[in-house]
Scaffold this active site. Structure first.
Site, short mmCIF file in Angstrom:
data_model
loop_
_atom_site.label_atom_id
_atom_site.label_comp_id
_atom_site.label_asym_id
_atom_site.label_seq_id
_atom_site.Cartn_x
_atom_site.Cartn_y
_atom_site.Cartn_z
N HIS A 85 -31.17 -33.15 31.13
CA HIS A 85 -30.57 -32.61 30.02
C HIS A 85 -31.27 -33.65 28.96
CE1 HIS A 85 -26.38 -31.04 31.56
NE2 HIS A 85 -27.31 -30.93 32.67
N GLU A 125 -29.98 -35.09 26.49
CA GLU A 125 -29.33 -36.27 25.97
C GLU A 125 -30.08 -37.53 27.03
OE1 GLU A 125 -27.89 -33.38 26.29
OE2 GLU A 125 -25.69 -33.57 25.59
N CYS A 151 -22.04 -32.39 27.84
CA CYS A 151 -21.22 -32.05 29.18
C CYS A 151 -20.80 -33.48 29.60
CB CYS A 151 -22.41 -31.49 30.17
SG CYS A 151 -23.48 -32.64 30.84
N CYS A 196 -23.45 -36.03 30.41
CA CYS A 196 -24.27 -36.70 29.31
C CYS A 196 -23.30 -37.50 28.49
CB CYS A 196 -24.88 -35.46 28.61
SG CYS A 196 -26.09 -34.61 29.32
#
Length: 160
Positions: free
Chosen positions: A56, A58, A86, A89
């Site tokens: 991801h 992040e 999410c 993250c």
């Protein structure tokens, strides 16, 4: 006081990362991490191209920032991300002890700031973070909506 013009400048950079993800066929999420007015890390979603479920924006940006600062503690940074983080993250952002989070689009399905889960107010996470939501929300939503509309259209064409 938070300078919304400054937030727009850095969210624009996060959107640039999201556009790169889009062009590469990844869900268009971008992230930049800022300290003392300077971008120290930038990344975009790479899950599809790397076949890595943890890639991801992040997570990648946090890794870059940690290396740049020589520390896992990122208490003086602001994380700018185009989509509400999410659970994975948001947990990483909290564990990094980031000072502030700014995000664009809410994520009612997986958002762990306030939309689906409320990690910000979870006493078990032992960290307080300042959050600004909805920064350039329209632009952040638009790129995601376009990406998923195109994906649906490609799926329909295959079914015909």
């Amino acid at each position: 006081m938070v300078d919304s013009d400054t937030d727009r400048v850095f969210m624009t950079q996060a959107l640039e990362e999201a556009r790169i993800a889009y062009e590469e066929g990844n869900i268009p999420v971008g992230c930049v991490i800022v300290r003392d007015g300077e971008i120290i890390a930038r990344a975009h979603n790479l899950r599809e191209t790397t076949h890595d479920p943890t890639a991801h924006a992040e997570i990648s940006a946090l890794r870059i920032a940690g290396k740049a600062l020589g520390s896992r503690g990122l208490d003086k940074v602001t994380v700018y991300v185009t989509l509400e983080p999410c659970p994975m993250c948001m947990s990483a952002i909290m564990l990094a002890r980031a000072g502030r989070l700014v995000y664009g689009a809410a994520d009612p399905k997986l958002g762990a700031v306030v939309s689906r889960w409320n990690f910000v107010n979870d006493p078990g996470l032992h960290h307080s973070i300042r959050v600004t939501s909805g920064t350039m929300e329209e632009e952040c939503c638009e790129i995601l909506e376009r990406f998923f509309a195109e994906r649906r259209d490609r799926g329909k064409q295959r079914d015909e």
